[in-house]
Enzyme design. Structure first.
Site, PDB file in Angstrom:
ATOM      1  N   SER A  28      36.920  51.906 -18.029  1.00 15.29           N
ATOM      2  CA  SER A  28      38.206  52.077 -16.899  1.00 15.29           C
ATOM      3  C   SER A  28      38.060  53.509 -16.311  1.00 15.29           C
ATOM      4  O   SER A  28      37.626  54.469 -17.328  1.00 15.29           O
ATOM      5  CB  SER A  28      39.614  51.913 -17.327  1.00 15.29           C
ATOM      6  OG  SER A  28      40.108  53.011 -18.105  1.00 15.29           O
ATOM      7  N   ASP A  29      38.249  53.906 -15.327  1.00 13.84           N
ATOM      8  CA  ASP A  29      38.522  55.413 -14.913  1.00 13.84           C
ATOM      9  C   ASP A  29      39.820  56.065 -15.385  1.00 13.84           C
ATOM     10  O   ASP A  29      40.404  54.920 -15.954  1.00 13.84           O
ATOM     11  CB  ASP A  29      38.270  55.552 -13.383  1.00 13.84           C
ATOM     12  CG  ASP A  29      37.728  56.956 -12.892  1.00 13.84           C
ATOM     13  OD1 ASP A  29      38.031  57.754 -13.661  1.00 13.84           O
ATOM     14  OD2 ASP A  29      37.220  56.964 -11.582  1.00 13.84           O
ATOM     15  N   TYR A  30      40.089  57.217 -15.259  1.00 12.96           N
ATOM     16  CA  TYR A  30      40.989  58.027 -16.016  1.00 12.96           C
ATOM     17  C   TYR A  30      42.515  57.031 -15.460  1.00 12.96           C
ATOM     18  O   TYR A  30      42.730  57.168 -14.478  1.00 12.96           O
ATOM     19  CB  TYR A  30      40.823  59.248 -15.593  1.00 12.96           C
ATOM     20  CG  TYR A  30      41.818  60.296 -16.400  1.00 12.96           C
ATOM     21  CD1 TYR A  30      41.176  60.952 -17.305  1.00 12.96           C
ATOM     22  CD2 TYR A  30      43.241  60.306 -16.313  1.00 12.96           C
ATOM     23  CE1 TYR A  30      42.019  61.842 -18.093  1.00 12.96           C
ATOM     24  CE2 TYR A  30      43.847  61.049 -17.016  1.00 12.96           C
ATOM     25  CZ  TYR A  30      43.212  62.222 -17.841  1.00 12.96           C
ATOM     26  OH  TYR A  30      43.948  62.778 -18.707  1.00 12.96           O
ATOM     27  N   ALA A  60      43.248  54.181 -15.109  1.00 19.92           N
ATOM     28  CA  ALA A  60      43.260  53.425 -14.060  1.00 19.92           C
ATOM     29  C   ALA A  60      43.835  51.926 -14.525  1.00 19.92           C
ATOM     30  O   ALA A  60      44.355  51.098 -13.749  1.00 19.92           O
ATOM     31  CB  ALA A  60      41.753  52.975 -13.690  1.00 19.92           C
TER      32      ALA A  60
END
Length: 732
Positions: free
Chosen positions: A272-274, A276
């Site tokens: 996942s992105d930060y 997210a």
């Protein structure tokens, strides 16, 4: 890190020859549920962002990855905790943002893409991997392969621009570079391709915003660069922040399971992105963090970056049956497999003497200079005023970026050092016999209404033979969370340029920027315009080399430049519509009704593929060698390019096609080939383009890829708006 990890081309083997997939499976069967979940947790090491018991969690096997750290001794310390203190001794993935270089800072990716030099981009990615690997990193959060057609979006700086064909080629080249097998550290690095998917289509160019994309556009425009990266062996990807059709990417089973796993058969790690996963709550599809964890893991996100959703809630979700343990096991297996493929179980530690041997190596500096030179784009050169004569007596070097180091590096330079950067003032002064002949005045701040010295700038211009106006954006005006609604020169820079233009002195405009700008007034006021971008540590030297003619500019734009913000999104491969601007239109109320503005041209300020040189090139003799081609054959087109000028130069010849009639509407032009060539004065060369007709397909009415028979146009030329034209037909 192969596309088919079940049967890898070069399997990672254990001491007894066991394949990596088998080793991952055996290790998985030994793990407790807590240890499994720990492998799906990624934590930032920065003190103000991390739990105080990080060491303890790593020692208990409750953390699978850390990021945001470059101290090799500290990384080794964390690895020792994971390997020597935990029950199973599973090493950590150590991730970092290495967007355009590690300590050696290369041009921002948008600038580098303007070189159209794929081998060069592979080399710069490899150099970044060399430095990152020597510093303990084994996971690079790059390349960004988002197609971006809105320059208001700050992260356009991090990608390859607007085109699918070029974006695919650059994605593959950068993955190959990052994942080079023979790094001097003896280690491997995994690329993490991002942001999956459609992130660059954010409405209004506003970061993190909604992306309302049709499935056909998703498949034909935004997905292909990811598939190219996977075909090149990318070991992981990062899910994006945005929603697609009402479903956020980090909880979207269509893109993460149906397309990624079922259709493509890709078995790499999804990160996942930060935060997210946590952000599924404000998106409005998760009621709380527990619900967000359930949605993300079932959709197909393997590892949670910083949301703590999996760490806090995955065990209870498995216990109550909300998430099948087999779903967790699949994610764990992929993480373990990646660690095995990287050789982390056999070589978890980094030689702490390596950074001194590899960081800032002279060949990396030379490569950074070459990349900066090749990516700069000459947009105007009346006179020609460039290159500057060595006999020029006095130069006024004016602008807030002329004596600046930090902003030359560009956005997302996590480990670059401004003290290692030469200023443009220093580089220009090195080309003149008397440093006193260069008069440097800032004129105004980069942004805002702070104190200015416009009057001293005017005096300097009046006393000089020529003015170099170095204008544009600071490095923090582009990149993540740095979208702009107004794309003119920031602050009072246009006022400064107005004053310089009023002196009547010749002006060379230099733009430092992380995105295309809307600068029609500047274009009219300067005699020459050179886009130097934020080109990294060697920006100044590359710029001076071009200004004084040591290097002939050769870059060409990979993103369209608008005349005004009202034209955005603006890109060359648009659809024709039923009332095209160039057609007759439909007559209503005694006037032709067309798809056009009443107060602005439809044409961009500069088109995709455009860039000038200090020499000139002529195109002739286009021949379609296969005027009728089968749908499963190759199309062959040739043309001649001649250097008609007086100095050697590089030209980037581009091939475009148009499908004239199809079952769904097609773009007016699509890039399908390019060649970067070097020609001496008077030299000519026949270019030979071979195009697999399978490249001419699209997503049809049934959402399946199809190549349809019919008539096509083909062009070969210097940019997307000019070129020799031919015809061919694909038969069934």
């Amino acid at each position: 890190m192969n596309k088919d990890t079940a049967t890898p081309t070069s399997p990672v083997t254990g001491a007894r020859g066991t394949s990596a997939p088998d080793r991952a499976g055996k290790l998985l069967r030994r793990m407790t549920l807590a240890e499994k979940i720990g492998q799906l947790v990624q934590i930032h090491t920065r003190e103000d962002m991390v739990n105080p018991d990080l060491d303890q969690k790593i020692a208990q096997g409750l953390v699978g990855s850390i990021f945001g750290i470059s101290d090799v001794a500290e990384i080794n310390r964390y690895q020792r905790l994971a390997v020597q203190a935990s029950r199973l001794g599973i090493p950590l993935l150590v991730g970092n943002d290495v967007i355009h270089g590690f300590r050696t800072v290369f041009p921002i990716p948008l600038a580098e893409s303007s070189s159209w030099d794929l081998p060069l981009m592979e080399q710069t990615a490899r150099a970044a991997a060399e430095e990152a690997s020597a510093s303990g990193t084994n996971w690079i959060f790059a390349p960004m392969v988002d197609i971006a057609r809105d320059p208001r979006w700050g992260r356009i700086a991090e990608g390859a621009g607007e085109d699918v064909f070029l974006g695919r080629a650059i994605a593959a080249a950068r993955v190959r570079g990052f994942q080079s097998a023979d790094l001097e550290s003896g280690r491997r690095i995994a690329a993490c391709v991002k942001h999956y998917v459609g992130y660059g289509a954010a409405e209004g160019g506003r970061d993190y915003n909604t992306a309302d994309i049709s499935e056909r556009t998703l498949r034909d425009v935004y997905l292909p660069p990811f598939q190219a990266a996977f075909d090149a062996g990318a070991g992981s990807l990062m899910s994006s922040f945005n929603e697609i059709g009402g479903v956020p990417a980090s909880g979207n089973p269509l893109i993460l399971r149906t397309i990624l796993r079922d259709e493509w058969g890709w078995q790499g790690v999804v990160l996942s992105d930060y935060e997210a996963i946590r952000e599924l709550i404000p998106h409005g599809i998760a009621s709380d963090l527990r619900d967000a964890a359930r949605l993300a893991i079932t959709a197909g996100v393997d590892m949670d970056m910083m949301s703590y959703a999996y760490a806090d809630h995955l065990a209870e979700l498995v216990a109550d049956g909300s998430v099948p343990e087999v779903t967790v096991d699949e994610a764990i297996w992929r993480v373990l497999l990646l660690k095995l493929q990287l050789g982390l179980f056999d070589q978890p530690y980094t030689d702490e003497t390596l950074p001194d041997k590899i960081i800032l190596r002279p060949d990396f500096q030379d490569l950074a200079l070459r990349a900066a030179r090749e990516g700069m784009v000459l947009l105007k050169n009346d006179g020609p005023i460039l290159p500057i004569s060595r006999n020029t007596r006095r130069i006024a070097l004016i602008g807030p970026l002329a004596n600046n180091k930090t902003d030359l590096l560009g956005c997302w330079t996590m480990f670059g050092q401004k003290d290692e950067v030469e200023t443009i003032l220093e580089a220009v002064t090195s080309y003149v016999t008397d440093s006193a002949s260069v008069l440097q005045v800032s004129g105004c701040p980069i942004a805002g209404d702070g104190p200015d010295d416009i009057l001293p700038a005017i005096e300097a211009a009046r006393s000089a033979d020529i003015v170099i106006a170095v204008l544009g954006e600071s490095s923090d005006m582009s990149g993540e969370a740095h979208s702009r609604a107004h794309l003119g020169l920031p602050g009072r820079q246009q006022e400064l340029l107005d004053a310089l233009a009023a002196t009547g002195k010749p002006i060379i405009g230099v733009l430092l920027t992380g995105r295309p700008l809307s600068i029609p007034s500047m274009l009219d006021q300067v005699d020459a315009l050179l886009v130097a971008w934020h080109s990294g540590a060697r920006t100044a030297r590359a710029l001076a080399d071009i200004l004084f003619g040591v290097i002939n500019p050769s870059g060409k734009l990979t993103a369209t430049w608008p005349r005004s913000e009202g034209q955005i999104p603006i890109y060359y491969s648009h659809k024709n519509t039923g009332r095209p601007a160039q057609g007759e239109g439909t007559r209503q109320f005694d006037e032709p009704f067309k798809s056009r503005y009443i107060d602005e041209s439809n044409e961009p300020l500069f088109p995709f593929g455009f860039g000038l040189s200090y020499t000139t090139f002529a195109y002739s003799n286009l021949v379609v060698n296969t005027p009728v081609a089968a749908h499963d054959r190759r199309l062959v087109v040739t043309a001649t390019v001649k250097n008609t000028g007086s100095r050697p130069g590089d030209e980037i010849a581009q091939l475009y096609v148009r499908d004239l009639v199809a079952s769904v509407t097609r773009p007016v032009k699509e890039l399908k080939g390019f060649q970067r060539i070097t020609l001496a004065p008077g030299e000519e060369r026949q270019l030979h383009f071979e195009l697999d007709t399978a490249e001419l397909g699209f997503t049809g009415p049934d959402m399946r890829y199809i190549v349809e028979p019919g008539a096509f146009k083909v062009w070969i030329g210097p940019d997307s708006t000019h070129g020799l034209e031919g015809d061919f037909t694909i038969k069934s």
